[in-house]
Design a protein around this motif. Structure first.
Motif, short mmCIF file in Angstrom:
data_model
loop_
_atom_site.label_atom_id
_atom_site.label_comp_id
_atom_site.label_asym_id
_atom_site.label_seq_id
_atom_site.Cartn_x
_atom_site.Cartn_y
_atom_site.Cartn_z
N THR A 1 0.96 -1.11 -0.31
CA THR A 1 0.09 -0.15 0.16
C THR A 1 1.25 1.10 -0.12
OG1 THR A 1 0.03 0.64 2.20
CG2 THR A 1 -1.97 -0.93 1.70
N SER B 1 0.56 3.62 2.31
CA SER B 1 -0.37 4.10 3.42
C SER B 1 1.21 3.91 4.03
CB SER B 1 -1.56 3.64 4.24
OG SER B 1 -0.98 4.10 5.47
N ASP C 1 -2.25 -0.89 7.89
CA ASP C 1 -3.38 -0.70 6.28
C ASP C 1 -1.20 -1.33 6.30
OD1 ASP C 1 -4.56 1.30 6.91
OD2 ASP C 1 -3.05 2.74 6.45
N ASP D 1 -10.08 0.44 -1.47
CA ASP D 1 -9.49 1.47 -0.30
C ASP D 1 -7.64 1.36 -1.04
OD1 ASP D 1 -8.42 3.48 0.25
OD2 ASP D 1 -9.04 4.20 1.75
N HIS E 1 -5.12 2.23 1.48
CA HIS E 1 -5.00 2.73 3.10
C HIS E 1 -4.96 1.17 2.76
CE1 HIS E 1 -5.83 6.56 3.28
NE2 HIS E 1 -4.69 6.79 4.09
N SER F 1 -14.22 1.55 5.12
CA SER F 1 -13.75 1.26 6.05
C SER F 1 -14.44 -0.63 6.68
CB SER F 1 -12.94 1.07 7.36
OG SER F 1 -12.24 2.18 7.16
#
Length: 341
Positions: free
Chosen positions: A74, A76, A81, A106, A109, A117
């Motif tokens: 990712t 992030s 994540d 997503d 993240h 989420s």
């Protein structure tokens, strides 16, 4: 006086036993043929799965000029994540009629999460194309691959376990390039190489396949067993990608040399032994462990495994193949001449 004889319309016990014996022999002769026909149909279905995967990979390449990364990360730096980094299977979802699921993710993240989420989109997703019909195992297997499933809030969550794995390379490197491979405790004392087509973190284009696309394996089967247990590169489920010990964020494979923890890269394997090695017993831990980089290629198809090459073609790889030849087929630019297999 006329004497009439009563004709017998039934079987004697001996005749009945003879008929039963003949039927038994015919069934015994027919059953293997039926089983072979069923396996031939399953093998053809598996071949079709790989053809569809190969086509999706080619379409992805047409769009981006490269194949997807074998195991991605990712963008992030948040530890949580990183647990949700994904592999090549997520990247090709739009090309296998799973655009709706892909658009809910997503990616910045962690691809397992929807934009809100919740819920975990990929945990609930089942794609039959990633399942070999000859395999004795189900789409999920918490028993053999425990971390692919968990219980959260009293609800069981099980990610799909996949039967087709990306080939990130082979060890030892056929061209003796030691800098392309890592052997350390960070990779559970196995061997991790990036001399194949499904490199981590960054995709590879066909122009880098110097040995020829028809001579280089892209994806192969990992749908068999070891000691009666399913062993595949699905430690956290079939969708997970590149994770350093589930907590540390890295963006380059060069960090492997200095990393002191363990590395988890699902969905890819570095070829180290021939297909179906240790199918029943005797496998060393670094050749089939769920977290090891050398989880073996195997299947329930008699005699070997199927694989899709970089040109999209599908071939059967016999378990009798010489490892030197298999190694050359698993590496994109070693310069070795490929013989018959």
């Amino acid at each position: 006086m006329v004497v009439r004889h009563r004709s017998s319309c039934g079987f004697t016990l001996v005749e009945l036993l003879v008929v039963i014996a003949i039927i038994g022999v015919l069934i015994a002769l027919l059953l293997p043929a039926v089983q072979q026909a069923r396996e031939a149909a399953r093998r053809m279905s598996c071949q079709n799965n790989l053809k569809q995967i190969g086509l999706a990979m080619q379409n992805y390449h047409d769009t981006y000029g490269r194949f997807p990364a074998g195991a991605g990360a990712t963008s992030s730096s948040v530890a949580g994540d990183q647990k949700n980094a994904s592999n090549w299977r997520v990247a090709i979802l739009p090309y296998i009629e799973q655009t709706s699921a892909y658009q809910q993710l997503d990616h910045a993240h962690g691809s397992f999460w929807a934009h809100s989420s919740t819920p975990q989109v990929l945990s609930d997703l089942r794609v039959p194309m990633f399942q070999c019909p000859s395999s004795a195992f189900e789409m999920t297997n918490r028993k053999d691959i425990s971390l692919s499933g968990r219980t959260s809030g009293g609800v069981d969550i099980d990610c799909q376990v996949m039967d087709y794995v990306g080939i990130v390379g082979a060890f030892p490197d056929p061209a003796h390039r030691d800098n392309l491979c890592t052997t350390s405790t960070a990779v559970r004392n196995g061997a991790f190489c990036e001399n194949g087509m499904m490199r981590t973190l960054k995709g590879i284009g066909l122009q880098e396949c110097l040995d020829g696309t028809s001579n280089t394996i892209l994806i192969a089967e990992q749908s068999g067993q070891v000691d009666g247990v399913e062993k595949s590169t699905n430690p956290l489920g079939g969708w997970h990608g590149w994770v350093f010990n589930h907590e540390t964020h890295y963006t380059s494979t060069t960090d492997i040399a200095t990393y002191s923890g363990e590395i988890y890269a699902s969905g890819i394997t570095t070829v180290r032994v021939v297909p179906n090695s240790f199918w029943k017993s005797g496998s060393p831990s670094n050749a089939y462990n769920q977290y090891a980089p050398n989880t073996i290629l195997n299947s329930f198809h008699p005699g070997g495994v199927q694989a899709v090459f970089a040109d999209g073609s599908v071939h059967f790889i016999p378990q009798t193949i010489d490892f030197t030849l298999l190694s050359a087929l698993s590496v994109r630019d070693d310069g070795e001449v490929i013989g018959p297999y």
